[in-house]
Design an enzyme around this catalytic site. Sequence first.
Site, PDB file in Angstrom:
ATOM      1  N   SER A  99      15.241  -8.179 -30.523  1.00  0.00           N
ATOM      2  CA  SER A  99      13.816  -7.889 -30.398  1.00  0.00           C
ATOM      3  C   SER A  99      13.409  -7.127 -31.660  1.00  0.00           C
ATOM      4  O   SER A  99      14.267  -6.751 -32.458  1.00  0.00           O
ATOM      5  CB  SER A  99      13.555  -7.062 -29.141  1.00  0.00           C
ATOM      6  OG  SER A  99      14.253  -5.858 -29.232  1.00  0.00           O
TER       7      SER A  99
ATOM      8  N   LYS B 255      24.620 -18.066 -38.045  1.00  0.00           N
ATOM      9  CA  LYS B 255      25.116 -18.424 -36.707  1.00  0.00           C
ATOM     10  C   LYS B 255      24.232 -17.865 -35.583  1.00  0.00           C
ATOM     11  O   LYS B 255      23.895 -18.591 -34.640  1.00  0.00           O
ATOM     12  CB  LYS B 255      26.583 -17.957 -36.568  1.00  0.00           C
ATOM     13  CG  LYS B 255      27.402 -18.580 -35.442  1.00  0.00           C
ATOM     14  CD  LYS B 255      27.472 -20.089 -35.395  1.00  0.00           C
ATOM     15  CE  LYS B 255      28.226 -20.822 -36.476  1.00  0.00           C
ATOM     16  NZ  LYS B 255      29.672 -20.825 -36.468  1.00  0.00           N
TER      17      LYS B 255
ATOM     18  N   LYS C 101      21.673 -24.946 -43.668  1.00  0.00           N
ATOM     19  CA  LYS C 101      22.439 -24.869 -42.417  1.00  0.00           C
ATOM     20  C   LYS C 101      21.518 -24.744 -41.210  1.00  0.00           C
ATOM     21  O   LYS C 101      21.699 -25.401 -40.194  1.00  0.00           O
ATOM     22  CB  LYS C 101      23.359 -23.637 -42.452  1.00  0.00           C
ATOM     23  CG  LYS C 101      24.687 -23.879 -43.107  1.00  0.00           C
ATOM     24  CD  LYS C 101      25.592 -22.704 -42.760  1.00  0.00           C
ATOM     25  CE  LYS C 101      26.749 -22.607 -43.724  1.00  0.00           C
ATOM     26  NZ  LYS C 101      27.339 -21.264 -43.731  1.00  0.00           N
TER      27      LYS C 101
ATOM     28  N   CYS D 282      -8.332  12.962 -30.190  1.00  0.00           N
ATOM     29  CA  CYS D 282      -8.171  13.053 -28.738  1.00  0.00           C
ATOM     30  C   CYS D 282      -7.512  14.380 -28.325  1.00  0.00           C
ATOM     31  O   CYS D 282      -8.171  15.403 -28.344  1.00  0.00           O
ATOM     32  CB  CYS D 282      -7.434  11.820 -28.227  1.00  0.00           C
ATOM     33  SG  CYS D 282      -7.805  11.474 -26.505  1.00  0.00           S
ATOM     34  N   PHE D 283      -6.220  14.381 -28.010  1.00  0.00           N
ATOM     35  CA  PHE D 283      -5.544  15.641 -27.688  1.00  0.00           C
ATOM     36  C   PHE D 283      -5.678  16.604 -28.870  1.00  0.00           C
ATOM     37  O   PHE D 283      -5.747  17.821 -28.683  1.00  0.00           O
ATOM     38  CB  PHE D 283      -4.064  15.352 -27.415  1.00  0.00           C
ATOM     39  CG  PHE D 283      -3.412  16.290 -26.433  1.00  0.00           C
ATOM     40  CD1 PHE D 283      -4.148  16.943 -25.456  1.00  0.00           C
ATOM     41  CD2 PHE D 283      -2.027  16.496 -26.462  1.00  0.00           C
ATOM     42  CE1 PHE D 283      -3.529  17.793 -24.543  1.00  0.00           C
ATOM     43  CE2 PHE D 283      -1.406  17.336 -25.556  1.00  0.00           C
ATOM     44  CZ  PHE D 283      -2.153  17.987 -24.601  1.00  0.00           C
TER      45      PHE D 283
ATOM     46  N   GLU E 173      -4.610  20.260 -18.103  1.00  0.00           N
ATOM     47  CA  GLU E 173      -3.513  19.289 -18.119  1.00  0.00           C
ATOM     48  C   GLU E 173      -2.167  20.004 -18.263  1.00  0.00           C
ATOM     49  O   GLU E 173      -1.169  19.606 -17.673  1.00  0.00           O
ATOM     50  CB  GLU E 173      -3.709  18.310 -19.301  1.00  0.00           C
ATOM     51  CG  GLU E 173      -2.563  17.328 -19.487  1.00  0.00           C
ATOM     52  CD  GLU E 173      -2.800  16.320 -20.619  1.00  0.00           C
ATOM     53  OE1 GLU E 173      -3.864  16.374 -21.274  1.00  0.00           O
ATOM     54  OE2 GLU E 173      -1.914  15.479 -20.825  1.00  0.00           O
TER      55      GLU E 173
ATOM     56  N   HIS F 161     -10.627   7.427 -30.110  1.00  0.00           N
ATOM     57  CA  HIS F 161      -9.547   6.988 -31.007  1.00  0.00           C
ATOM     58  C   HIS F 161     -10.123   6.036 -32.050  1.00  0.00           C
ATOM     59  O   HIS F 161     -10.077   4.815 -31.880  1.00  0.00           O
ATOM     60  CB  HIS F 161      -8.478   6.234 -30.212  1.00  0.00           C
ATOM     61  CG  HIS F 161      -7.673   7.099 -29.305  1.00  0.00           C
ATOM     62  ND1 HIS F 161      -6.462   7.619 -29.669  1.00  0.00           N
ATOM     63  CD2 HIS F 161      -7.918   7.535 -28.060  1.00  0.00           C
ATOM     64  CE1 HIS F 161      -5.983   8.342 -28.671  1.00  0.00           C
ATOM     65  NE2 HIS F 161      -6.851   8.306 -27.673  1.00  0.00           N
TER      66      HIS F 161
ATOM     67  N   GLU G  44      -8.985   5.045 -34.711  1.00  0.00           N
ATOM     68  CA  GLU G  44      -7.969   4.181 -35.343  1.00  0.00           C
ATOM     69  C   GLU G  44      -7.969   2.759 -34.787  1.00  0.00           C
ATOM     70  O   GLU G  44      -7.617   1.812 -35.489  1.00  0.00           O
ATOM     71  CB  GLU G  44      -6.569   4.799 -35.195  1.00  0.00           C
ATOM     72  CG  GLU G  44      -5.984   4.875 -33.783  1.00  0.00           C
ATOM     73  CD  GLU G  44      -6.365   6.137 -33.009  1.00  0.00           C
ATOM     74  OE1 GLU G  44      -7.378   6.774 -33.384  1.00  0.00           O
ATOM     75  OE2 GLU G  44      -5.669   6.464 -32.034  1.00  0.00           O
TER      76      GLU G  44
HETATM   77  N1  GLN Z   1      -3.923  14.090 -22.700  1.00  0.00           N
HETATM   78  C1  GLN Z   1      -5.300  14.113 -23.068  1.00  0.00           C
HETATM   79  C2  GLN Z   1      -6.184  13.507 -22.000  1.00  0.00           C
HETATM   80  O1  GLN Z   1      -5.723  12.794 -21.148  1.00  0.00           O
HETATM   81  C3  GLN Z   1      -5.518  13.428 -24.399  1.00  0.00           C
HETATM   82  C4  GLN Z   1      -5.185  11.978 -24.410  1.00  0.00           C
HETATM   83  C5  GLN Z   1      -4.994  11.389 -25.775  1.00  0.00           C
HETATM   84  O2  GLN Z   1      -4.718  12.091 -26.747  1.00  0.00           O
HETATM   85  N2  GLN Z   1      -5.070  10.084 -25.859  1.00  0.00           N
HETATM   86  O3  GLN Z   1      -7.363  13.726 -21.970  1.00  0.00           O
END
Ligand code: GLN
Length: 533
Positions: A13, A188, A222, A381-382, A405, A508, A510
Site C-alpha cells: 500500500s 517479480k 520482463k 481550528c484547534f 474539550e 480549515h 487548506e
Molecule cells: N478539537 C477541536 C474541535 O473539535 C478542533 C478541531 C480541529 O482542529 N479540527 O472543535
Amino acid sequence: MVKYVFTTGGVLSSVGKGIVAASLGLLLSARGYSVSAVKIDPYINVDAGTMNPYAHGEVFVTDDGGETDLDLGHYERFLNINLTKKHNITTGQIYLSVIMKERRGDYLGQTVQVIPHITEEIKSRLRELSRDVDILIVEIGGTVGDIESLPFLEAARQMRLEEGYENTLFIHVALAPELTVTGEQKTKPVQHSVQELRRIGIQPDIIIVRSRRPLEAEARRKIALHSTLPESHVFSDYDVDTIYRLPLILEDQGLGSLVVKRLELRDSKPRLEEWIDFVDRLVYSSRTVKIAMIGKYTKLRDSYISIIEALRHAGAHLGLKPELIWLEATDIEEGKLNLEDALSGIDGAIVLPGFGKRGVEGKIKAIRFLRENKIPTLGICFGLQLTVVEAARNIIGLEGAHTTEVDPNTSHPVVDLLPEQKNIDKLGGTMRLGLSPIVVYRETLAYKLYKADLVYERHRHRYEVNNKYIDMLEKAGLKVSGVNPDNLVEIMEYDTRIHPFYIGLQSHPEFRSRPLKPSPPFIGLLVATAKIK
Ligand code: GLN
C-alpha cells in the site's frame, strides 16, 4: 457513453496510486474532457471521520461535509474540482445500505449475498457518480489480494462486461523494489500482483511501475512479457522532486494519448502550460522561509497533507520555498524541546488542528512564545481555540481558562460546546462539517487577505469560541475579524499594534487551496514571514 478507468494497487500500500489517479485525471481534463474521481476504501468504517490520523493520515473534508480519505484532496488539487462525500465509498457504507434495504424488505424472499447484492450496490453508486462526466476514475484502495477489496474488484470486473471493453480500462500500479547491493530493479513482485489480479478475472491494460529510479529497459521488458502487454503499456513512475511533476512525466511517456485512444475518444494536445509554469515556480523558487509546524501528529506528516500542500501552492505563487520545521507539542509539553532553541531562526509558524488533551499544554506554551516574540503565526481550528485559551490565561489572567474539550470543569470555559452539540450521542459525522459562509469585517487583517466581505471555507469542529468572553479578549487585543451567520467566531487576530501578523481561523482554509489558486491565509502568512526577514 461514460468511460470508467479503474486503478488498482499491487505489492504494497502507499505506492502512490492516488497521485497516479489524480495525474491521469489531469491529463484527461487537459484534453478537454470532464473528469471526476472516486476513492474506494475497503475498510468497514463508514467514513474516515472516526479514524486516527496517525493510522490513516488526514481526514479530508469536502464542501458537503464528507469526512473522507486524503486521496480526495489530491483529486481536487490536481483536477481543480469539488468532490462530495459520495466520492469516497467504503465497505461500511455499502453494507450499511444493503442491510437497511434488507430490513425494509426490499429484497423480500431473496438470500442477500455479496454477489449480486453487494456488487450491485457498488456498481449503482459508481454509475450514479459518472452521470455528469465523460470519464470517471475509480481508485480501488488497498492492495490486490486483500480479502477486503474482493467485492470491489468483482464489481469492476462485471462492469467491463456490462459497460463494454471500449468504455472500461484497468490500470495497475505496483512497486518494483531495488536492491541496495546490486542496484537492480526487481520485477517479480509486480509479476505476482498481476497474476493475482488475473486470478480475480482482471487483465490490466496498463501497468504503472513505481520505483526509485526510472524503469530500466530490461525490467520493462520482463513486466510487459509476464503481463501479456506491449512494452508501450508499461509506464515508469519514479521518485520525483514534487508530486506535481508526475502528470508531466507520465504525459512524456504517452499515457494520456494511450488512455484516450484505448477508450475510443478523440485525442488532442493537452493544455498543460499553466501546470508546467506552476511546477517550475514551485521547484525554482529559491528564497527559503522557515515555518514551524506545531502539532501532535508530527511523526506522520500525512496527517497534515493539505496544509503542507497549501503552503507549497502559496510559496510557488510568491516565489518562496517554505521549509517546514516540525515541532512535536508533546515534546514541548514535557520539556524535551526547548522553545528558544527550536524557534530561533524561524520566520513563521502554524499552530496545527487537533483533538484531545495530548500535547495541549505544549501548544499553549508555543503560542505564548510566538505571540511574545512577534513571530508571524497562523492558527488553524484547534490552533485558534488554543490561541484564545492562551490569551485568556496569560493576558487577561483567567487562571485555569480552557476549552471544555480538555477540561470539562474549567471555571473559565473560553472555548465550549454549543447547546446542540451537548446532547449528541453519536460521534460519527456529527461535528460542524463542510463549507459555510464567513462574514469578514472591514479594516482587519482578515479582510486584507480575503479582500471580500463574504467568503466560504470548510469546517470540521465541535467546539466554538465562547461569545461570553469576546469583550475581554478584544480588550486584550485579540479581536474578532470574522463571524458566521449565527454570530459565532470564525476568525480572530491580534491588533497589529500588539503583533505584526497573528491570525486564527475556526475553519480549515487548506482544504480549498489549489495549485493555481492558493488560499489567502497561507499567502498572508508567507508574505508576513518574508517581510520580517
Ligand atoms: N478539537 C477541536 C474541535 O473539535 C478542533 C478541531 C480541529 O482542529 N479540527 O472543535
